[in-house]
Design an enzyme around this catalytic site. Structure first.
Site: not given
Ligand SMILES: *Cc1c(COP(=O)(O)O)cnc(C)c1O
Length: 453
Positions: A142, A260, A288
């Site tokens: 994701y 990511d 995060k």
């Molecule tokens: C949570 C997440 C996102 C998206 O971040 P948001 O702040 O929810 O837009 C992108 N990549 C990874 C790996 C994530 O866990």
């Protein structure tokens, strides 16, 4: 009716599904969400006064536990100076210096407001830098909800661009190629088919949005995992790990490797997955933990790529509230604690190894068809007899079994992710005593299951 139920009913009238992000809806576990009123340390309290030991931690940011006093004080101090100026500020400089001074291969960084924005912008920078359009992502990873990344390509590896969401035009995903996590050959095939067209490969260095799926390690027996090498994947006698293999392929074909690290960044260690696995990416995205609970994201990497970004370069990217002073204060406070006290990571990762290791042992002893995957302070239990190494194997999990387990834990005041396909997040605030109690509870759960069958 509980206060949570009452509030949720009201919410459903005015917010789609009653929630501002889908996984909060508890739909897949057959419950209605608990409305959280407050959280301190490892615990959250709902509107009805029920207290839960929390393993979601706002989906990762709360690595120090909720309501850390230093983070809270930093936010209060920043608020007293004004909430936003739309102008450059000292804290943004300090944040960028902290990141660039600590993270391998990050020479420059740009702050944004979410992980979604960070990834979307990193991809634009990679495309602007390479002059290529196609990107490779992995099924089950994701990367936020921007159009081009809402692709899982259900109909096979080589299938390009099938949108995963209504409202995403084919045109937005036609350059998104899907590969299989932990399967380097699936990536190599895409590079062979489009050798000069792939701008970037983006990967969660530890899959943490299909449950937890660590990258395969390639180190042979008695041989420590090495950093990136320049050898080809094909024709090489070496057996590189998944991440090293991606590094090699990107180098060979001139594509940008994007880690990511929205979940793994500042979690596996201060230097994230790059440091943990000894593999350098060209661009890295954060979210995060970097905001400590405030809405923050960031992307950064090699100077030559980041200098393509406006206003120095032609890749446009902007944000009215980017680098917001209150958000920077929260993030800076949390990152400073983590940087100055590296023993937090030692303890957190040891705690993870012990806790998830014990969980695995309990599951094994029960004879239940369950897998426990873990990396550092991330872990998850899959209700399947198959080892989980990618999206397809993750999908073999029995989600009804997970829902039943979730409800048992919740009724015993343990708050897990309301979905099989999410991680458990340990924080510095979880004590070994509390975790031992959770293990006992899981042991009891499997004993009850066994009696019922
Ligand atoms: C949570 C997440 C996102 C998206 O971040 P948001 O702040 O929810 O837009 C992108 N990549 C990874 C790996 C994530 O866990």
């Amino acid at each position: 009716m509980t206060k949570s139920e009452e509030l949720f009913e009201r919410a459903c009238q005015v917010i789609p599904g009653g929630v501002n992000s889908p996984v909060r809806a508890f739909g897949s576990v057959g419950q209605t969400p608990r409305m959280i009123a407050s959280a301190h340390g490892a615990y959250m309290t709902d509107e009805d006064g029920n207290r839960y030991l929390d393993f979601v931690g706002s989906w990762g940011p709360m690595i120090l536990g909720h309501d850390d006093p230093e983070v809270r004080e930093a936010v209060i101090r920043a608020c007293a100076d004004g909430l936003s100026f739309g102008a450059a500020t000292r804290r943004e400089v300090e944040m960028a210096e902290l990141i660039c001074g600590s993270i391998p291969n990050v020479d420059m960084v740009r702050m944004v407001n979410s992980g979604t924005e960070a990834v979307m912008s990193a991809i634009r920078a990679a495309r602007g830098y390479t002059g290529r359009d196609k990107i490779v992502k992995f099924m089950g990873c994701y990367h936020g909800h921007s159009d081009a990344l809402l692709v899982q390509a259900g109909s096979g590896v080589m299938t390009a661009g099938i949108p995963d969401s209504a409202g995403v035009p084919q045109g937005c995903t036609k350059d998104t190629l899907s590969a299989i996590y932990n399967d380097l050959a699936s990536v190599e095939r895409l590079f062979e088919e489009f050798p000069d067209e792939i701008a970037a490969v983006i990967v969660e260095p530890v899959g943490a949005n299909m449950g937890v799926v660590p990258p395969a390690s390639g180190a042979k027996e008695g041989q420590a995992a090495e950093g990136p090498n320049e050898k080809d994947v094909a024709g090489s006698n070496q057996n590189p790990g998944f991440l090293e293999g991606l590094r090699n392929l990107c180098t060979k074909y001139g594509a940008v490797l994007i880690f990511d690290e929205v979940i793994t960044g500042f979690r596996l260690g201060f230097t994230g997955a790059q440091g943990y696995f000894g593999v350098n990416a060209d661009l890295v995205t954060y979210g995060k933990i970097i905001g400590a609970g405030m809405p923050v994201g960031a992307y950064g990497g090699k100077r030559e790529i980041m200098e393509r970004v406006a206003p120095v370069g032609p890749v446009y990217q902007a944000g009215t509230l980017s680098g917001n002073p209150v958000a920077m204060a929260a993030g800076l406070a949390q990152l400073t604690i983590l940087k100055e006290q590296p023993e937090i990571y030692d303890e957190l990762n040891k705690k993870g190894q012990w806790f998830f290791g014990s969980l695995k042992q309990i599951a094994d002893e029960s004879g239940a068809p369950v897998q426990v995957n873990t990396c550092g302070s991330l872990g998850c239990m899959f209700f399947t007899s198959e080892p989980v190494v990618d999206y397809a194997s993750a999908k073999t999990s029995d989600t009804a079994k997970y829902a039943e387990y979730f409800r048992y834990m919740l009724s015993n005041h343990v708050y897990l992710a309301p979905s099989q396909f999410e991680a458990m997040f340990l924080s510095a605030a979880h004590t070994r005593e509390e975790l031992a109690d959770v293990l006992e509870l899981v042991r009891r759960y499997f004993a009850i299951q066994e009696k019922n069958h």
